[in-house]
Write an enzyme that holds these catalytic residues in place. Structure first.
Site, short mmCIF file in Angstrom:
data_model
loop_
_atom_site.label_atom_id
_atom_site.label_comp_id
_atom_site.label_asym_id
_atom_site.label_seq_id
_atom_site.Cartn_x
_atom_site.Cartn_y
_atom_site.Cartn_z
CE LYS A 1 -10.55 -4.06 -4.37
NZ LYS A 1 -9.38 -3.87 -5.24
CG ASP B 1 -8.76 -1.96 -7.89
OD1 ASP B 1 -9.94 -2.24 -8.19
OD2 ASP B 1 -8.34 -2.06 -6.72
CE LYS C 1 -3.73 -2.14 -0.38
NZ LYS C 1 -4.50 -2.00 -1.63
CG ASP D 1 -3.15 -0.87 -4.88
OD1 ASP D 1 -3.40 0.08 -5.65
OD2 ASP D 1 -4.04 -1.54 -4.33
CD GLU E 1 -3.71 -2.92 -7.87
OE1 GLU E 1 -4.92 -3.01 -7.60
OE2 GLU E 1 -2.88 -3.80 -7.58
#
Length: 367
Positions: free
Chosen positions: A265, A241, A165, A193, A218
């Site tokens: 997702k 994403d 993260k 990400d 990402e």
């Protein structure tokens, strides 16, 4: 078969690590998840779960799930839950947008269909394309040293795929990426990400600084156009994403060569019906996927496992065992991590049975 009632329960899911942090200072200590049960006149009940990642990740939030169910629930009574396309068209007609609200309805209908046919959901989604699914571990945003230490610990548990993260200070993020890559083996996978957290200028600095590092980038920026700009400036493999949230955005991304991988997702796109359509389009287009959800517990993990197990291994970049991140079990029969892998249950439907004592009293009941 007809839907006779829709019930929802609210459950808190504390994190084993105490806190989950991502871009721009966002964090969650306890996840607020909603469990949905759809009762039918055939005596079959299907279950699902929806757990937004707070309110600052996607246009979704926990109370919105239950509020949305209150809005659309009465309009679904009397419908056949096994008519999945009809259910989805009707939900889209009576409530514009709010895919995350519709997702648990759709998933619970898949659970019903599996129980009716006595088949596990992965069989209905296309059959078993892989016996077990490789998992990634998300590494909460901390100092470079702390994140590297966590990766070492999870690597010892069998994980070989890690999602850092980042999306904070660019200099710190560069240090995070390099420190974490340095402790991994060449065969391990590292994803940085940013969760939309960088400006275009910050993202440009980061991708230039890690040009010689084996890392996936990402969702660096908030918008599709900004991400596409960064995609064209780097040779690092690229994951999208947040901006790939429906079939149309996936088609546009494919046409623009905007990504190498997508993060699919289930609740973000509206449930298993729409996720399967996007999955099959991605496979046909040669795009691997991280198959997961925004968050959740045992029931969400089961839904992820079924979609992932029915996806060819070469296109299943990774998946997530969210139930291993939290302290509360909400169902029996859920997938369990084994040396960095999991698989979907072979029992009918999702293969999970909610625990009544954990669910408690319903937050919502419609009949």
């Amino acid at each position: 078969m007809k839907i006779t009632a829709i019930t929802a329960w609210q459950v808190d899911l504390p994190l084993k690590e105490g806190r989950y942090s991502w871009s721009n200072g966002n964090f969650v200590d306890v996840f607020d998840t909603t469990i949905v049960g759809i009762t039918t006149d055939a005596g079959i009940t299907g279950y699902a779960e929806c757990c937004p990642l707070g309110s600052a990740y996607l246009p979704a939030y926990a109370l919105g799930v239950r509020s949305g169910l209150h809005e659309i629930g009465p309009k679904l009574l009397g419908m056949d839950p096994t008519d999945l396309n009809n259910i989805n068209r009707h939900m889209d007609a009576v409530l514009r947008g709010h895919n995350y609200v519709k997702a648990p309805i759709d998933i619970a209908c898949w659970d019903i269909l599996g129980k009716l046919t006595e088949l596990p959901v992965y069989k209905i989604l296309g059959g078993s394309a892989q016996d077990e699914v490789a998992l990634y571990r998300a590494i909460s945003q901390q100092s470079p040293e702390e994140m590297a230490t966590k990766i070492a610990g999870y690597r010892a548990e069998g994980y070989t795929k890690f999602q850092l993260k980042v999306g904070g200070n660019a200099d710190e993020d560069i240090a995070r990426i390099k420190a974490c890559r340095n402790i991994l083996s060449p065969s391990d996978t590292l994803v940085a990400d940013a969760n939309t957290g960088w400006t275009r200028a910050e993202a440009a600095r980061v991708v230039a600084a890690v040009a010689d590092v084996d890392v996936y980038i990402e969702q660096p920026c908030p918008t599709y156009e900004e991400c596409l700009s960064i995609r064209r400036r780097t040779g690092r493999p690229f994951v999208l994403d947040e901006v790939i949230d429906n079939v149309g955005s996936l088609v546009k991304g494919l046409a623009d060569d905007a990504m190498d991988v997508i993060n699919l997702k289930i609740s973000k796109v509206g449930g298993l019906t729409k996720a399967r359509l996007m999955r099959d389009l991605a496979v046909a287009s040669g795009i691997p996927m991280t198959i997961e959800d925004t968050w959740g517990g045992d029931i969400t993990t089961a839904a992820i496992a079924h979609l992932a197990r029915s996806t060819p291994e070469e296109f299943c970049f990774s998946a997530t065992d969210f139930n291993s991140y939290v302290t509360t079990r909400i169902a029996d029969g859920a997938p369990q991590r084994d040396n960095g892998f999991m698989t979907a249950p072979d029992a009918p439907g999702l293969g999970v049975t909610p625990l009544p004592d954990v669910l408690g009293e319903p937050a919502l009941h419609i009949e």
